[in-house]
Design an enzyme around this catalytic site. Structure first.
Site, mmCIF file in Angstrom:
data_model
loop_
_atom_site.group_PDB
_atom_site.id
_atom_site.type_symbol
_atom_site.label_atom_id
_atom_site.label_comp_id
_atom_site.label_asym_id
_atom_site.label_seq_id
_atom_site.Cartn_x
_atom_site.Cartn_y
_atom_site.Cartn_z
ATOM 1 N N GLU A 82 6.205 6.062 7.872
ATOM 2 C CA GLU A 82 6.418 6.176 9.314
ATOM 3 C C GLU A 82 7.516 5.251 9.837
ATOM 4 O OE1 GLU A 82 2.467 5.577 10.803
ATOM 5 O OE2 GLU A 82 1.938 7.697 10.603
ATOM 6 N N GLU A 113 -5.875 2.615 -11.442
ATOM 7 C CA GLU A 113 -5.935 1.279 -10.843
ATOM 8 C C GLU A 113 -6.337 0.203 -11.848
ATOM 9 O OE1 GLU A 113 -10.176 0.428 -8.841
ATOM 10 O OE2 GLU A 113 -9.005 1.915 -7.769
#
Length: 272
Positions: A82, A113
Site C-alpha cells: 500500500e 516458517e
C-alpha cells in the site's frame, strides 16, 4: 534459548465458545479487541525508536524490509504493497518477504516458517545491505525463519527491528529495536490472527505512515503523491488541486492533475 512465558499460547479466558450465542461471541470479541490499542499505547516509545532508526536509513538511501511468516507475513505484504499507491514511492522502497513466497499469501506453505536459513536467503535475493533496515514480524517471537534472518542481519551490521506479542521472546533478543505488544491470550486459544494480528497491523500502519511523512510524502494532511490508479483517487486529487490552486473549474483541475500525474507535481508546475 531462555525460557519465557508464551502469552500468545495461553488459554482463552472464554470457555465453550460453541455454546455461546452469536451475540455473545461478537460482544466478547469486541471487548477483547478494545484492549489492543491500549497495549500498543504502552509501547509507543519503542515504536518511535524503531521508526526513527528506519527513517534514518531511508533518508540515507536505504530500503525498509519486512519479513514474516503466516499471518504476520501477510500483514507485512499488505502494508508494503500500500505504500506506492498511497505515498507515490517506488515499489522497491518498502519490501515485504513472506516465508513460502507469493503462494503463502493465500495458502499455508507447510514447513516454510521452520527453515532458519531461508529467511536470510530470501533477503539476499533482494541484495539487502547495511544501508537497509529489516523488521522481523512474528506473534510468537519464536519463528525460526524470522529469527534466522535477523541473526544474519546482525552479523552483517544491518539494522533490525522486530514486532512480536511475547515480551522476552528470542526474536526480541535478536533485534536492535524490538517492539513487543502484550495483548494477552486470544479469544480462541492460540489464534494469533485475532488480537495479535490486529496489533501488528496497527504498529505497521504507524511505522510506515510516520516514515513516509518523514520522507516528505505528505503535505498538511494530504496524500499529495498518491498514484491515480482509479476514479475515486482522481476525484480526490482533483478536489485537492482545486483547493490548493483555488480553482473553481473541476475539469480544468482534473486535466492538470492527469497531465502531471500527482497533486504535488501539478502544484509545482502551476507556479505555486
Amino acid at each position: 534459548m531462555n525460557h519465557f512465558d508464551k502469552i500468545t499460547e495461553a488459554p482463552s479466558k472464554y470457555r465453550h465458545l460453541e455454546q455461546m450465542s452469536l451475540q455473545q461471541v461478537l460482544q466478547h470479541m469486541n471487548g477483547e479487541d478494545q484492549t489492543v490499542p491500549q497495549a500498543v499505547a504502552s509501547v509507543l516509545p519503542q515504536i518511535e525508536q524503531l521508526a526513527e532508526a528506519a527513517l534514518d536509513c531511508l533518508l540515507a538511501g536505504g530500503r525498509l524490509f519486512y519479513i514474516g511468516a503466516g499471518t504476520s507475513g501477510r500483514l507485512a505484504v499488505v502494508d508494503a504493497s500500500e505504500c506506492p499507491p498511497t505515498f507515490g514511492v517506488p515499489p522497491g522502497l518498502v519490501v515485504a518477504i513472506i516465508a513460502g513466497g507469493e503462494r503463502a499469501i493465500t495458502q499455508a506453505v507447510e514447513g516454510a516458517e521452520d527453515d532458519a536459513a531461508q529467511g536470510w536467503s530470501d533477503l539476499q535475493a533482494h541484495n539487502v545491505s547495511d544501508k537497509d533496515f529489516v523488521i522481523g514480524i512474528a506473534a510468537s517471537g519464536t519463528t525460526p525463519y524470522v529469527i534466522g534472518a535477523l541473526q544474519e542481519c546482525r552479523r552483517r551490521g544491518i539494522a533490525t527491528g522486530s514486532i512480536t506479542n511475547n515480551p522476552g521472546s528470542p526474536l526480541t533478543q535478536e533485534a536492535d529495536f524490538p517492539i513487543a505488544v502484550a495483548v494477552g491470550p486470544e479469544f480462541i486459544t492460540g489464534s494469533t490472527r485475532l488480537k495479535s494480528g490486529t496489533s501488528q497491523k496497527l504498529v505497521l500502519n504507524m511505522i510506515s505512515t510516520s516514515v513516509m511523512i518523514g520522507l516528505g510524502r505528505v503535505e498538511d494532511n494530504r496524500m499529495v503523491h498518491m498514484q491515480l490508479t482509479n476514479e475515486k483517487l482522481v476525484d480526490r486529487g482533483t478536489k485537492m488541486l482545486m483547493e490548493r490552486l483555488q480553482l473553481a473549474d473541476y475539469e480544468q483541475a482534473k486535466a492538470l492533475l492527469i497531465k502531471w500525474g500527482s497533486v504535488k507535481k501539478a502544484v509545482e508546475n502551476a507556479g505555486v
